[in-house]
Design a protein around this motif. Structure first.
Motif, PDB file in Angstrom:
ATOM      1  N   LEU A  26     105.526   6.563  27.190  1.00 33.67           N
ATOM      2  CA  LEU A  26     104.479   7.024  27.467  1.00 33.67           C
ATOM      3  C   LEU A  26     103.887   8.446  27.417  1.00 33.67           C
ATOM      4  CD1 LEU A  26     105.239   5.334  30.670  1.00 33.67           C
ATOM      5  CD2 LEU A  26     103.808   4.526  28.992  1.00 33.67           C
ATOM      6  N   VAL A  27     104.763   9.750  27.765  1.00 33.36           N
ATOM      7  CA  VAL A  27     104.438  10.532  27.183  1.00 33.36           C
ATOM      8  C   VAL A  27     103.940  10.415  25.292  1.00 33.36           C
ATOM      9  CG1 VAL A  27     104.959  13.173  27.103  1.00 33.36           C
ATOM     10  CG2 VAL A  27     105.461  11.822  28.799  1.00 33.36           C
ATOM     11  N   LEU A  28     104.846  10.262  24.966  1.00 32.23           N
ATOM     12  CA  LEU A  28     104.324  10.357  23.023  1.00 32.23           C
ATOM     13  C   LEU A  28     102.962   9.298  22.815  1.00 32.23           C
ATOM     14  CD1 LEU A  28     108.019   9.506  21.479  1.00 32.23           C
ATOM     15  CD2 LEU A  28     106.592  11.992  21.599  1.00 32.23           C
ATOM     16  N   LYS A  29     103.087   8.311  24.041  1.00 33.22           N
ATOM     17  CA  LYS A  29     101.481   7.198  23.595  1.00 33.22           C
ATOM     18  C   LYS A  29      99.828   8.551  23.925  1.00 33.22           C
ATOM     19  CE  LYS A  29      99.653   2.935  25.152  1.00 33.22           C
ATOM     20  NZ  LYS A  29      99.938   1.996  25.232  1.00 33.22           N
ATOM     21  N   TYR A  30     100.239   8.629  25.068  1.00 32.63           N
ATOM     22  CA  TYR A  30      99.412   9.492  25.961  1.00 32.63           C
ATOM     23  C   TYR A  30      98.486  11.143  25.498  1.00 32.63           C
ATOM     24  CZ  TYR A  30      98.710   5.005  27.071  1.00 32.63           C
ATOM     25  OH  TYR A  30      97.970   3.287  27.004  1.00 32.63           O
ATOM     26  N   GLN A  31     100.103  11.840  24.861  1.00 33.55           N
ATOM     27  CA  GLN A  31     100.019  13.252  24.911  1.00 33.55           C
ATOM     28  C   GLN A  31      98.703  14.081  24.139  1.00 33.55           C
ATOM     29  OE1 GLN A  31     103.055  15.097  23.555  1.00 33.55           O
ATOM     30  NE2 GLN A  31     102.673  17.357  24.034  1.00 33.55           N
ATOM     31  N   ARG A  32      98.330  13.680  22.697  1.00 31.30           N
ATOM     32  CA  ARG A  32      96.928  13.975  22.761  1.00 31.30           C
ATOM     33  C   ARG A  32      95.962  13.768  23.203  1.00 31.30           C
ATOM     34  NH1 ARG A  32      97.298  15.984  17.625  1.00 31.30           N
ATOM     35  NH2 ARG A  32      95.432  14.916  16.932  1.00 31.30           N
ATOM     36  N   ARG A  33      95.928  11.801  23.633  1.00 28.93           N
ATOM     37  CA  ARG A  33      95.010  11.912  24.761  1.00 28.93           C
ATOM     38  C   ARG A  33      94.472  12.209  25.304  1.00 28.93           C
ATOM     39  NH1 ARG A  33      94.398   5.915  24.341  1.00 28.93           N
ATOM     40  NH2 ARG A  33      92.588   6.116  26.260  1.00 28.93           N
ATOM     41  N   ASP A  44      91.559  27.919  27.370  1.00 31.89           N
ATOM     42  CA  ASP A  44      92.908  29.057  26.554  1.00 31.89           C
ATOM     43  C   ASP A  44      93.876  27.852  25.859  1.00 31.89           C
ATOM     44  OD1 ASP A  44      94.682  29.743  25.889  1.00 31.89           O
ATOM     45  OD2 ASP A  44      94.349  30.854  28.352  1.00 31.89           O
ATOM     46  N   PRO A  45      93.496  27.213  25.125  1.00 29.98           N
ATOM     47  CA  PRO A  45      94.297  26.463  24.145  1.00 29.98           C
ATOM     48  C   PRO A  45      95.686  26.450  24.924  1.00 29.98           C
ATOM     49  CG  PRO A  45      93.551  27.372  22.380  1.00 29.98           C
ATOM     50  CD  PRO A  45      93.067  28.336  23.732  1.00 29.98           C
ATOM     51  N   GLU A  46      96.287  27.418  24.649  1.00 32.23           N
ATOM     52  CA  GLU A  46      98.089  27.112  25.693  1.00 32.23           C
ATOM     53  C   GLU A  46      97.902  26.893  27.619  1.00 32.23           C
ATOM     54  OE1 GLU A  46      99.342  31.767  25.448  1.00 32.23           O
ATOM     55  OE2 GLU A  46      98.964  32.200  23.360  1.00 32.23           O
ATOM     56  N   LEU A  47      96.620  27.387  28.298  1.00 33.98           N
ATOM     57  CA  LEU A  47      96.906  26.627  29.177  1.00 33.98           C
ATOM     58  C   LEU A  47      96.333  24.586  28.815  1.00 33.98           C
ATOM     59  CD1 LEU A  47      96.360  27.032  32.205  1.00 33.98           C
ATOM     60  CD2 LEU A  47      94.113  27.312  31.615  1.00 33.98           C
ATOM     61  N   VAL A  48      95.973  24.380  27.624  1.00 30.30           N
ATOM     62  CA  VAL A  48      95.488  23.051  27.273  1.00 30.30           C
ATOM     63  C   VAL A  48      96.868  22.732  28.069  1.00 30.30           C
ATOM     64  CG1 VAL A  48      95.271  20.430  26.769  1.00 30.30           C
ATOM     65  CG2 VAL A  48      93.834  23.056  26.721  1.00 30.30           C
ATOM     66  N   GLN A  49      98.638  23.101  26.667  1.00 31.73           N
ATOM     67  CA  GLN A  49      99.215  22.126  27.028  1.00 31.73           C
ATOM     68  C   GLN A  49      99.736  22.345  27.959  1.00 31.73           C
ATOM     69  OE1 GLN A  49     101.158  21.547  24.150  1.00 31.73           O
ATOM     70  NE2 GLN A  49      99.241  22.100  22.782  1.00 31.73           N
ATOM     71  N   VAL A  51      99.159  22.231  31.320  1.00 26.88           N
ATOM     72  CA  VAL A  51      98.254  21.516  32.260  1.00 26.88           C
ATOM     73  C   VAL A  51      98.333  20.513  32.223  1.00 26.88           C
ATOM     74  CG1 VAL A  51      96.236  20.344  32.859  1.00 26.88           C
ATOM     75  CG2 VAL A  51      96.146  23.036  32.699  1.00 26.88           C
ATOM     76  N   ALA A  52      98.831  19.474  30.413  1.00 28.37           N
ATOM     77  CA  ALA A  52      99.008  18.568  29.636  1.00 28.37           C
ATOM     78  C   ALA A  52     100.937  18.360  30.054  1.00 28.37           C
ATOM     79  CB  ALA A  52      99.106  18.216  28.946  1.00 28.37           C
ATOM     80  N   GLN A  53     101.509  19.552  30.256  1.00 23.33           N
ATOM     81  CA  GLN A  53     103.295  19.285  30.730  1.00 23.33           C
ATOM     82  C   GLN A  53     102.660  18.943  32.015  1.00 23.33           C
ATOM     83  OE1 GLN A  53     105.731  22.528  29.891  1.00 23.33           O
ATOM     84  NE2 GLN A  53     106.820  21.623  30.046  1.00 23.33           N
ATOM     85  N   ILE A  57     104.438  15.543  34.259  1.00 26.39           N
ATOM     86  CA  ILE A  57     105.500  16.612  35.108  1.00 26.39           C
ATOM     87  C   ILE A  57     104.474  15.534  36.831  1.00 26.39           C
ATOM     88  CG2 ILE A  57     106.601  17.941  36.676  1.00 26.39           C
ATOM     89  CD1 ILE A  57     106.468  19.674  33.991  1.00 26.39           C
ATOM     90  N   ARG A  58     103.959  15.726  37.780  1.00 25.66           N
ATOM     91  CA  ARG A  58     103.547  14.688  38.711  1.00 25.66           C
ATOM     92  C   ARG A  58     103.052  13.687  38.370  1.00 25.66           C
ATOM     93  NH1 ARG A  58      97.461  17.691  39.645  1.00 25.66           N
ATOM     94  NH2 ARG A  58      97.681  16.562  41.541  1.00 25.66           N
ATOM     95  N   ALA A  59     102.889  12.652  37.371  1.00 21.88           N
ATOM     96  CA  ALA A  59     103.099  11.466  37.279  1.00 21.88           C
ATOM     97  C   ALA A  59     103.926  10.826  37.025  1.00 21.88           C
ATOM     98  CB  ALA A  59     102.486  11.385  35.644  1.00 21.88           C
ATOM     99  N   TRP A  60     105.458  11.596  36.354  1.00 17.52           N
ATOM    100  CA  TRP A  60     106.800  10.917  37.029  1.00 17.52           C
ATOM    101  C   TRP A  60     107.594  11.484  38.135  1.00 17.52           C
ATOM    102  CZ3 TRP A  60     110.567   8.767  34.712  1.00 17.52           C
ATOM    103  CH2 TRP A  60     111.985   9.065  35.135  1.00 17.52           C
ATOM    104  N   ARG A  61     106.848  12.700  38.711  1.00 20.62           N
ATOM    105  CA  ARG A  61     107.113  12.237  40.438  1.00 20.62           C
ATOM    106  C   ARG A  61     106.905  11.472  40.642  1.00 20.62           C
ATOM    107  NH1 ARG A  61     107.082  19.038  40.547  1.00 20.62           N
ATOM    108  NH2 ARG A  61     109.655  19.164  39.590  1.00 20.62           N
TER     109      ARG A  61
END
Length: 203
Positions: A26-33, A44-49, A51-53, A57-61
């Motif tokens: 699911l992560v692979l499917k939706y990561q770019r979106r 901030d491009p680094e912050l984007v990464q 926040v995505a992570q 993590i929040r979704a998994w929990r």
């Protein structure tokens, strides 16, 4: 109840049973979106990464609480928006955290897509005009308020329905329609000098 795609339903069920590999799919499917959505809120491009992570993590929990009353991706988008809002709030509280003034990753991606869609027969003038229009659209979206930018991004870039956007943004569908209408009007007003369009004609 909004039916999620069959593949998502199966993967979510497996992930809820503790299969991390299913959630990784699911992560692979939706990561770019998800990253593209966050990039419309965070500069901030680094912050984007980051926040995505944090989103995944929040979704998994929170997965045990996901009841399938909406599509998985609309649920995930809401988590992404809330995670981005929290990150921006943290930035405002901590001025020592640097925020890059670079253009958002999504801008370059959309401009590249617009260029790639040009046929081999396009003239340099047409290519330049296309770049100017893409830049104007991106600048217009950047200038929108957060709520308008989120609504138009979810509709025009992510392709969500009004009902799905209502779920993601947690607001009435009438509010969604109003925000999208106002966003389109604002973008059209920025494009009219380039396109020489008539009043009332929207992109």
């Amino acid at each position: 109840m909004v039916d999620a795609p069959d593949a998502d339903v199966l993967l979510v069920e497996r992930a809820r049973r503790g299969e991390s590999a299913a959630f990784e799919m699911l992560v692979l499917k939706y990561q770019r979106r998800i990253e593209r959505l966050i990039a419309r809120m965070v500069r901030d491009p680094e912050l984007v990464q980051d926040v995505a992570q944090e989103t995944f993590i929040r979704a998994w929990r929170a997965l045990p609480q996901f009841r399938g009353e909406s599509a998985f991706y609309t649920w995930l988008y809401r988590i992404a928006i809330n995670s981005a809002k929290k990150a921006l709030a943290d930035l405002r509280r901590d001025p020592l955290v640097p925020e890059a003034s670079l253009a958002r990753a999504a801008d370059g991606e959309e401009t590249s897509r617009a260029e790639n869609e040009l046929s081999d027969g396009e003239t340099p003038d047409a290519l330049l005009a296309s770049k100017e229009i893409a830049a104007a659209v991106n600048a217009a979206i950047e200038a929108l308020s957060d709520d308008l930018r989120q609504a138009i991004t979810l509709r025009e870039i992510e392709g969500l329905s009004y009902e799905e956007i209502s779920e993601v943004m947690n607001c009435p569908i009438g509010t969604v329609r109003s925000r999208i209408f106002r966003a389109r009007e604002a973008i059209a007003s920025r494009l009219r000098p380039l396109l020489d369009t008539r009043e009332g004609v929207r992109w």
